[in-house]
Design an enzyme around this catalytic site. Structure first.
Site, short mmCIF file in Angstrom:
data_model
loop_
_atom_site.label_atom_id
_atom_site.label_comp_id
_atom_site.label_asym_id
_atom_site.label_seq_id
_atom_site.Cartn_x
_atom_site.Cartn_y
_atom_site.Cartn_z
NE ARG A 222 2.38 -0.52 -2.70
CZ ARG A 222 2.04 0.68 -2.28
NH1 ARG A 222 2.85 1.70 -2.48
NH2 ARG A 222 0.90 0.87 -1.65
CD GLU B 127 8.79 -1.53 1.18
OE1 GLU B 127 7.80 -1.33 1.93
OE2 GLU B 127 8.92 -0.94 0.11
CG HIS C 215 7.02 2.27 1.75
ND1 HIS C 215 6.60 1.05 1.28
CD2 HIS C 215 6.15 3.19 1.22
CE1 HIS C 215 5.53 1.21 0.52
NE2 HIS C 215 5.25 2.50 0.47
#
Length: 323
Positions: free
Chosen positions: A237, A266, A285
């Site tokens: 993360r 993000e 991601h």
């Protein structure tokens, strides 16, 4: 009567059919994320909520008095306010295991891509800069027989260790909350305290969940402990790393390069400093982003949700909710 559930993301047809067999399904079909006010309205009658990662907090739970379970299509569950969910007697489930090998593949893609400068040199060719005699300009770093330090030796960490030891002949170091004797035996892995691992490893791979203990675990001090030739990989993360400290380490040569699949914000904003650095490989991601794996995650999330609503133990209840 079938229990009512709300789904806030697109699901494969097979998964929707499975849910429809057991539940009355209210699915969000718009391309944009469901607005907060609309979400509260749709959740009001729902006993179950299947989500791609929406924040589950006090205000949402107050708007959903009938809610019994939130099933997340993800391994991480830092978007769950665990205390608030417990107060409202709502359990949480997640989807580990089915994505382990896929994420481990991506970790190696980041390692190889960063070490051999794949994206940078692809652009080098496309820009017409490739000419005879410039071999030294193209040099990268070896991955085979290098040392990898894995921070977080869970299932994904072990999948990375297996690839590293058995596929690339790498030495494996790891740091974890507890020792993993079986992994040590299988992969020749060496347990190390964090500082020792950082100093000894050519590749530092971050695979920890995001908790209060791991937030900003790697910062300026930790980057300075690494080799100047080290490559930092983050597939956990974004908040496990002090991002400004990482940027500084990449800019001033404290570390050689980085490969990142996760970020503090993000998507990355267009003016983010990471976008200006040639020695960092950036991915949006996509750790679990293959059709096969995402379909399996969605089905597991559906089975988790249905099991709880039927009074059964789900395949994967979030550990904090286990009884």
């Amino acid at each position: 009567m079938k229990p009512t559930i709300f789904v806030d993301l697109d699901l494969p047809k097979a998964v929707l059919n499975y849910l429809a067999e057991h539940c009355s399904v209210d699915a969000w079909t718009e391309e944009d994320t469901v607005p907060r006010e609309e979400l509260h309205t749709r959740l009001a009658p729902a006993e179950g909520y299947l989500t791609g990662g929406r924040r589950i907090d006090e205000s949402l739970l107050e708007a959903a008095p009938n809610l019994k379970v939130v099933s997340s299509v993800s391994v991480g569950y830092n978007h769950f306010d665990i205390d608030a969910m417990k107060r409202h007697d709502v359990t949480g489930t997640h989807t580990p295991e089915v994505l382990d090998e896929t994420v481990a593949d991506l970790v190696f893609a980041l390692m190889l891509g960063s070490a051999r400068r794949v994206a940078e040199l692809d652009q080098y060719v496309r820009d017409g800069r490739w000419k005879r005699g410039d071999d030294g300009v193209l040099f990268g770093l070896d991955v085979h027989h290098a040392t990898v330090g894995i921070i977080g030796m869970g299932r994904i960490g072990e999948a990375v260790a297996r690839r590293a030891a058995h596929g690339f002949g790498m030495k494996v170091n790891y740091h974890n909350r507890s020792r993993k004797p079986e992994a040590e035996a299988k992969y020749g892995a060496s347990y190390m305290e964090l500082d020792e691992l950082l100093a000894a490893s050519d590749f530092v791979v971050m695979l920890t969940p995001l908790t209060n203990e791991t937030k900003s675990l790697i910062g300026r001090r930790e980057f300075r402990l690494m080799k100047s030739s080290a490559i930092f990989i983050n597939a956990s993360r974004g908040a496990t790393v002090d991002e400004p400290a990482l940027i500084e380490a990449l800019q001033d040569g404290t570390i050689h390069a980085a490969g990142l699949d996760v970020f503090q914000q993000e998507p990355l904003p267009a003016d983010h400093p990471l976008l200006t650095l040639p020695n960092v490989l950036l991915l949006p991601h996509i750790g679990s982003a293959t059709e096969k794996t995402r379909d399996a995650m969605a089905m597991l999330a559906a089975r988790n949700l249905v099991a709880v609503l039927q009074g059964e133990e789900p395949p994967h209840r979030v550990p904090e909710f286990k009884v």
